[in-house]
Design a protein around this motif. Structure first.
Motif, mmCIF file in Angstrom:
data_model
loop_
_atom_site.group_PDB
_atom_site.id
_atom_site.type_symbol
_atom_site.label_atom_id
_atom_site.label_comp_id
_atom_site.label_asym_id
_atom_site.label_seq_id
_atom_site.Cartn_x
_atom_site.Cartn_y
_atom_site.Cartn_z
ATOM 1 N N HIS A 74 0.842 -1.208 0.000
ATOM 2 C CA HIS A 74 0.000 0.000 0.000
ATOM 3 C C HIS A 74 0.875 1.254 0.000
ATOM 4 O O HIS A 74 0.566 2.237 -0.695
ATOM 5 C CB HIS A 74 -0.923 -0.014 1.211
ATOM 6 C CG HIS A 74 -1.719 1.248 1.366
ATOM 7 N ND1 HIS A 74 -2.764 1.577 0.528
ATOM 8 C CD2 HIS A 74 -1.602 2.269 2.260
ATOM 9 C CE1 HIS A 74 -3.267 2.740 0.904
ATOM 10 N NE2 HIS A 74 -2.591 3.180 1.955
ATOM 11 N N GLN A 75 1.949 1.231 0.767
ATOM 12 C CA GLN A 75 2.849 2.377 0.805
ATOM 13 C C GLN A 75 3.591 2.562 -0.517
ATOM 14 O O GLN A 75 3.803 3.688 -0.975
ATOM 15 C CB GLN A 75 3.882 2.204 1.929
ATOM 16 C CG GLN A 75 3.348 2.468 3.323
ATOM 17 C CD GLN A 75 4.455 2.379 4.353
ATOM 18 O OE1 GLN A 75 5.301 1.484 4.321
ATOM 19 N NE2 GLN A 75 4.468 3.326 5.275
ATOM 20 N N GLY A 78 0.321 2.284 -3.738
ATOM 21 C CA GLY A 78 -0.932 3.001 -3.578
ATOM 22 C C GLY A 78 -2.156 2.198 -3.969
ATOM 23 O O GLY A 78 -2.233 0.998 -3.718
ATOM 24 N N ARG A 79 -3.086 2.849 -4.631
ATOM 25 C CA ARG A 79 -4.369 2.242 -4.947
ATOM 26 C C ARG A 79 -4.250 1.198 -6.050
ATOM 27 O O ARG A 79 -3.422 1.307 -6.946
ATOM 28 C CB ARG A 79 -5.374 3.323 -5.369
ATOM 29 C CG ARG A 79 -5.640 4.352 -4.286
ATOM 30 C CD ARG A 79 -6.604 5.411 -4.756
ATOM 31 N NE ARG A 79 -7.935 4.849 -5.015
ATOM 32 C CZ ARG A 79 -8.974 5.575 -5.418
ATOM 33 N NH1 ARG A 79 -8.831 6.881 -5.606
ATOM 34 N NH2 ARG A 79 -10.134 5.008 -5.620
ATOM 35 N N VAL A 80 -5.135 0.210 -5.978
ATOM 36 C CA VAL A 80 -5.137 -0.880 -6.947
ATOM 37 C C VAL A 80 -5.682 -0.388 -8.282
ATOM 38 O O VAL A 80 -6.687 0.341 -8.344
ATOM 39 C CB VAL A 80 -5.990 -2.059 -6.440
ATOM 40 C CG1 VAL A 80 -6.074 -3.154 -7.484
ATOM 41 C CG2 VAL A 80 -5.417 -2.593 -5.136
ATOM 42 N N GLN A 81 -4.992 -0.780 -9.368
ATOM 43 C CA GLN A 81 -5.439 -0.456 -10.717
ATOM 44 C C GLN A 81 -5.444 -1.733 -11.544
ATOM 45 O O GLN A 81 -4.516 -2.544 -11.446
ATOM 46 C CB GLN A 81 -4.508 0.575 -11.364
ATOM 47 C CG GLN A 81 -4.401 1.880 -10.601
ATOM 48 C CD GLN A 81 -3.386 2.818 -11.223
ATOM 49 O OE1 GLN A 81 -3.018 2.679 -12.382
ATOM 50 N NE2 GLN A 81 -2.928 3.782 -10.435
ATOM 51 N N PHE A 86 0.307 -1.945 -13.870
ATOM 52 C CA PHE A 86 0.184 -2.062 -12.419
ATOM 53 C C PHE A 86 0.521 -3.476 -11.960
ATOM 54 O O PHE A 86 1.205 -3.664 -10.949
ATOM 55 C CB PHE A 86 -1.236 -1.702 -11.979
ATOM 56 C CG PHE A 86 -1.464 -1.842 -10.505
ATOM 57 C CD1 PHE A 86 -1.093 -0.832 -9.627
ATOM 58 C CD2 PHE A 86 -2.046 -2.993 -9.979
ATOM 59 C CE1 PHE A 86 -1.302 -0.959 -8.264
ATOM 60 C CE2 PHE A 86 -2.249 -3.128 -8.615
ATOM 61 C CZ PHE A 86 -1.880 -2.108 -7.762
#
Length: 258
Positions: A74-75, A78-81, A86
């Protein structure tokens, strides 16, 4: 006299307010530190089974490692794509490798050796962040803990080498686990993909370096005149077989090895 005591008193006391602010500001990092400390405690409870079933603590260590890896991912990304780029970035992260590692051995009978890389990583990273927390409390706080942290940091290179060696040794060990009835037929194949991820890691060259060091040891041992021929053949077979299975290193990895 009263003025002197009032000025020296606060400098000697611990700055808990600064620690509180630091924890609020860096929630994820402090959470990672706490989970790593818990993983170390669970490991001790597994090796020294005083309270409860040790196998429960074994799987708690694996779950703690999975939580650490998920937070680090997560650090890092970041956000899941839902894109190919990704997915490629996700698979290249060391945290993703060790999330995969926990998933592999959650469905295998407890193997003490599996906990070694997790424990060593937790000790190394928790010691580093413990120093940050101690500095927040005050420069002269907990000198005994600072001494232990300095010993861990002094041995950091040996710790990372021990992790890499354990990762490699677990590959043939997973094959042995099949014959012992403690793992499924798929376990070595799945672990092989984990090991290849570690070999091609962008940020951690220690697994690649350990493979190279082991190859030098095997070839040097096989070249000794006093070595029996069947031992030479076996050592060279291991070297050649492992070399064929190894992925082709990228130019960046080749530069790191030089």
């Amino acid at each position: 006299m009263s003025d002197t005591s009032s000025t020296t008193g606060p400098t000697r006391s611990l700055n808990y307010e600064a620690l509180k602010v630091h924890i609020i500001t860096h929630k994820i990092n402090c959470g990672l530190w706490l989970i790593r400390v818990l993983a170390i405690i669970f490991s001790i409870a597994y090796f020294i089974p005083i309270f409860g079933n040790p196998y429960n603590y074994y799987y708690k260590v694996l779950l703690a490692n999975a939580a650490i890896s998920a937070l680090r991912l997560h650090q890092r990304i970041g956000r899941v794509q839902f894109t190919r780029q990704f997915a490629a970035e996700l698979l290249s992260e060391d945290s993703c490798h060790y999330l995969f590692y926990s998933m592999i051995f959650l469905y295998v009978a407890p193997v003490t050796l599996v906990l070694v890389p997790i424990i060593l990583f937790c000790i190394l990273h928790s010691a580093s962040y413990s120093l940050t927390l101690l500095d927040t409390l005050g420069q002269n706080s907990w000198w005994g803990a600072r001494l232990l942290i300095s010993l861990v940091e002094f041995q950091s290179l040996n710790i990372l080498k021990a992790v890499a060696f354990t990762e490699i040794f677990l590959m043939p060990y997973t094959v042995l686990l099949i014959f012992l009835g403690r793992a499924s037929l798929l376990t070595p194949f799945i672990y092989y993909h984990f090991l290849m991820q570690r070999y091609t890691s962008r940020r951690n060259p220690y697994t690649r370096n350990m493979f190279r060091e082991l190859r030098v040891v095997f070839e040097t041992t096989a070249a000794k005149p006093s070595m029996p021929s069947f031992v030479k053949q076996f050592l060279m077979f291991v070297v050649n077989f492992t070399t064929k299975l190894a992925p082709i290193p990228t130019p960046q990895q080749q530069q790191q090895q030089q």
